[in-house]
Design a protein around this motif. Sequence first.
Motif, PDB file in Angstrom:
ATOM      1  N   UNK A 174       0.991  17.971  28.044  1.00  0.00           N
ATOM      2  CA  UNK A 174       1.601  16.705  27.676  1.00  0.00           C
ATOM      3  C   UNK A 174       2.511  16.201  28.781  1.00  0.00           C
ATOM      4  N   UNK A 175       2.908  14.952  28.657  1.00  0.00           N
ATOM      5  CA  UNK A 175       4.037  14.428  29.409  1.00  0.00           C
ATOM      6  C   UNK A 175       4.749  13.409  28.538  1.00  0.00           C
ATOM      7  N   UNK A 176       6.036  13.241  28.796  1.00  0.00           N
ATOM      8  CA  UNK A 176       6.881  12.401  27.966  1.00  0.00           C
ATOM      9  C   UNK A 176       7.563  11.366  28.846  1.00  0.00           C
ATOM     10  N   UNK A 177       7.479  10.110  28.445  1.00  0.00           N
ATOM     11  CA  UNK A 177       8.284   9.059  29.057  1.00  0.00           C
ATOM     12  C   UNK A 177       9.306   8.619  28.025  1.00  0.00           C
ATOM     13  N   UNK A 178      10.543   8.413  28.464  1.00  0.00           N
ATOM     14  CA  UNK A 178      11.607   8.068  27.524  1.00  0.00           C
ATOM     15  C   UNK A 178      12.640   7.194  28.221  1.00  0.00           C
ATOM     16  N   UNK A 179      13.321   6.376  27.417  1.00  0.00           N
ATOM     17  CA  UNK A 179      14.466   5.597  27.865  1.00  0.00           C
ATOM     18  C   UNK A 179      15.643   5.964  26.976  1.00  0.00           C
ATOM     19  N   UNK A 180      16.763   6.263  27.615  1.00  0.00           N
ATOM     20  CA  UNK A 180      17.937   6.732  26.888  1.00  0.00           C
ATOM     21  C   UNK A 180      19.158   5.956  27.349  1.00  0.00           C
ATOM     22  N   UNK A 181      19.952   5.501  26.403  1.00  0.00           N
ATOM     23  CA  UNK A 181      21.215   4.851  26.733  1.00  0.00           C
ATOM     24  C   UNK A 181      22.291   5.361  25.790  1.00  0.00           C
ATOM     25  N   UNK A 182      23.535   5.290  26.237  1.00  0.00           N
ATOM     26  CA  UNK A 182      24.663   5.687  25.418  1.00  0.00           C
ATOM     27  C   UNK A 182      25.010   7.149  25.492  1.00  0.00           C
ATOM     28  N   UNK A 183      24.169   7.990  26.104  1.00  0.00           N
ATOM     29  CA  UNK A 183      24.423   9.428  26.175  1.00  0.00           C
ATOM     30  C   UNK A 183      25.047   9.801  27.513  1.00  0.00           C
ATOM     31  N   UNK A 184      25.762  10.905  27.508  1.00  0.00           N
ATOM     32  CA  UNK A 184      26.344  11.464  28.724  1.00  0.00           C
ATOM     33  C   UNK A 184      25.512  12.636  29.221  1.00  0.00           C
ATOM     34  N   UNK A 185      25.030  13.459  28.282  1.00  0.00           N
ATOM     35  CA  UNK A 185      24.203  14.614  28.614  1.00  0.00           C
ATOM     36  C   UNK A 185      22.988  14.637  27.703  1.00  0.00           C
ATOM     37  N   UNK A 186      21.885  15.173  28.225  1.00  0.00           N
ATOM     38  CA  UNK A 186      20.676  15.350  27.420  1.00  0.00           C
ATOM     39  C   UNK A 186      19.925  16.557  27.950  1.00  0.00           C
ATOM     40  N   UNK A 187      19.348  17.353  27.037  1.00  0.00           N
ATOM     41  CA  UNK A 187      18.609  18.526  27.484  1.00  0.00           C
ATOM     42  C   UNK A 187      17.700  19.073  26.404  1.00  0.00           C
ATOM     43  N   UNK A 188      16.688  19.830  26.839  1.00  0.00           N
ATOM     44  CA  UNK A 188      15.745  20.476  25.936  1.00  0.00           C
ATOM     45  C   UNK A 188      16.153  21.934  25.716  1.00  0.00           C
ATOM     46  N   UNK A 189      15.871  22.428  24.487  1.00  0.00           N
ATOM     47  CA  UNK A 189      16.101  23.829  24.169  1.00  0.00           C
ATOM     48  C   UNK A 189      14.870  24.410  23.498  1.00  0.00           C
ATOM     49  N   UNK A 190      14.613  25.675  23.772  1.00  0.00           N
ATOM     50  CA  UNK A 190      13.644  26.479  23.017  1.00  0.00           C
ATOM     51  C   UNK A 190      14.452  27.494  22.226  1.00  0.00           C
ATOM     52  N   UNK A 191      14.483  27.346  20.908  1.00  0.00           N
ATOM     53  CA  UNK A 191      15.361  28.179  20.115  1.00  0.00           C
ATOM     54  C   UNK A 191      16.802  27.880  20.486  1.00  0.00           C
ATOM     55  N   UNK A 192      17.560  28.929  20.783  1.00  0.00           N
ATOM     56  CA  UNK A 192      18.953  28.758  21.165  1.00  0.00           C
ATOM     57  C   UNK A 192      19.141  28.684  22.684  1.00  0.00           C
ATOM     58  N   UNK A 193      18.039  28.796  23.442  1.00  0.00           N
ATOM     59  CA  UNK A 193      18.145  28.881  24.893  1.00  0.00           C
ATOM     60  C   UNK A 193      17.889  27.526  25.558  1.00  0.00           C
ATOM     61  N   UNK A 194      18.730  27.132  26.509  1.00  0.00           N
ATOM     62  CA  UNK A 194      18.446  25.919  27.279  1.00  0.00           C
ATOM     63  C   UNK A 194      17.111  26.065  28.012  1.00  0.00           C
ATOM     64  N   UNK A 195      16.315  25.003  28.008  1.00  0.00           N
ATOM     65  CA  UNK A 195      15.024  25.026  28.693  1.00  0.00           C
ATOM     66  C   UNK A 195      15.038  24.101  29.908  1.00  0.00           C
ATOM     67  N   UNK A 196      15.459  22.876  29.697  1.00  0.00           N
ATOM     68  CA  UNK A 196      15.425  21.931  30.812  1.00  0.00           C
ATOM     69  C   UNK A 196      16.439  20.820  30.568  1.00  0.00           C
ATOM     70  N   UNK A 197      17.314  20.585  31.537  1.00  0.00           N
ATOM     71  CA  UNK A 197      18.266  19.485  31.446  1.00  0.00           C
ATOM     72  C   UNK A 197      17.609  18.184  31.897  1.00  0.00           C
ATOM     73  N   UNK A 198      17.945  17.107  31.212  1.00  0.00           N
ATOM     74  CA  UNK A 198      17.375  15.797  31.507  1.00  0.00           C
ATOM     75  C   UNK A 198      18.412  14.809  32.007  1.00  0.00           C
ATOM     76  N   UNK A 199      19.667  15.026  31.650  1.00  0.00           N
ATOM     77  CA  UNK A 199      20.743  14.128  32.071  1.00  0.00           C
ATOM     78  C   UNK A 199      22.037  14.919  32.041  1.00  0.00           C
ATOM     79  N   UNK A 200      22.857  14.721  33.056  1.00  0.00           N
ATOM     80  CA  UNK A 200      24.156  15.380  33.097  1.00  0.00           C
ATOM     81  C   UNK A 200      25.205  14.430  33.629  1.00  0.00           C
ATOM     82  N   UNK A 201      26.280  14.291  32.894  1.00  0.00           N
ATOM     83  CA  UNK A 201      27.413  13.464  33.295  1.00  0.00           C
ATOM     84  C   UNK A 201      26.993  12.032  33.620  1.00  0.00           C
ATOM     85  N   UNK A 202      26.001  11.520  32.887  1.00  0.00           N
ATOM     86  CA  UNK A 202      25.608  10.139  33.096  1.00  0.00           C
ATOM     87  C   UNK A 202      26.648   9.198  32.517  1.00  0.00           C
ATOM     88  N   UNK A 203      26.818   8.017  33.084  1.00  0.00           N
ATOM     89  CA  UNK A 203      27.726   7.055  32.460  1.00  0.00           C
ATOM     90  C   UNK A 203      27.194   6.656  31.089  1.00  0.00           C
TER      91      UNK A 203
END
Length: 517
Positions: free
Chosen positions: A51-80
């Motif tokens: 698969x692949x995912x396209x997304x638009x995100x506003x209003x968030x500062x951080x965003x990331x994926x998790x598998x269970x309790x473990x971080x998998x992949x960060x998508x946004x960090x310290x964004x305005x």
Amino acid sequence: MNWITLGLLTGTLMASGEALACEPLPMTGKKQGHFDASGKLCFTLPVVAENYVTAELSGAIDAGLRRGEQPYRELLRHGPSEGNHQLLFALPHQQTTTLHLSGKPNQPWSLSWHIRAATPLERRQTPAPVSPTLQRLSARLAAGESSEAFWRSIATRGTPLIEPYDARHKRVTFLWRGDQRNVYLFGSPAGDQVPLFRLADSDVWFRSFVVPADTLMQYRFSPDVPAIPDSPLAQHRAILVNAQADPLNPRSGKPGSHDRWNHASLLDLTRQRDCTAAAMAHPLTAGALTRSRFYSDRLDNERDIQIYRPHRAAAWTLMLFDGNVYQQEQRIVNVLDALIARGELPPVNLVLIDSLDLARRAQELTPNPVFADVMAQELRPWLSARGLPLHASHTILSGSSYGGLAAAWVALRYPQLFGNVLSLSGSYWWAPKGEPASWLTREYQRAPRQPIRFWLQAGTFEIDGPDNGIYLNNLEFEQVLRSKGYPVSFHPTASGHDYSGWCEALVTGLRHFSGPR
């Protein structure tokens, strides 16, 4: 544009033991709302195959994926939080994944997304290798042996594979192990992105280059790049879906990052560097760093400004665009502080100017009269009020890519205020819509010579892209400046469009300006 800056992320969204009830999401849709008092949200994503995912995100500062309790992949960090962010990524195959967002309590957020099935591009070219090591492996594979002994040897020595070529060059072979349908090299000595070749029907993917013996560059691999039918630009960007560090290369182009999706690997053939891991880890001893919020009336936005001041009085001030990224990627303040502490660089003030999100970066750092006015009429007085007056002859504007372009543009518009330009891989190919490339180069050709000094750098691997690539754009710009009588020097480096090369060049250029005349 440097696509490596699309993800600067580390995996620290939620404290250990903290749990959120995650709302399930369908394959496509749009949602919006307000963060609650915790400032956190959680969604469960569909379980899918390739698969692949396209997304638009506003209003968030951080965003990331998790598998269970473990971080998998960060998508946004310290964004305005007011920024709009375009995300492109893949979910792990046939596994439950959750998407975690964080933002300011009670502030609005919006998310639209589309999860699509992926069909990898077919790229199984099998040319004969030129590397002597791979030629020997090819013969052993043809005789019925496996690749296991080869990979054990490579795991011990690390990647890329480096072999002698001549007195001034090395042969470098990038290697990937797996059974993918394709593997791409992002940030290659050939310019941009190129496919690797498969060695017969083995699990060995390779691509060889002859490079200068002082090469310094970042790179990433992207296996199974999907076929994306939307547009040529979307297909070009598809390499970001799976782009990741080289698993067999322990050298990282970014300090302290363990997220394979969001840092690059480092090829370093140099004998001596300033931006080393030790320099980046150096605690500040020669000066201090402060962070403030700067609001612009003209732009109607707010951003971080970080200011480093040595304990000893500094005659020079360096103003650096994309400053937050330089500190995150290369710990530029720590590097300069270490040099000042050892007496290898005179005291220099450093002003790190944040560029917010990609959309506003493209609006502000390409020649924009309003942004130039903000630099001259808002930021300079703001700095002066905080005890940092600027003097044109000892103020250096600097940045990379669009930031290098912006430095030259702001200096041309206000040469009486900004007297020095330290440009790194400046995007001098840029032009307003409907006009020929290299607009700013023509503006300098037309305008009277101003009291500005220039130090220009570009990587010799930057040979792909608009208007014949950044290397030739910079060479043309230097020739125009020289013909107009500007004090200018051009410094090609065996590097690409990345922060490792830029950090070294920034230190060298700073020594040039702040050293004896």
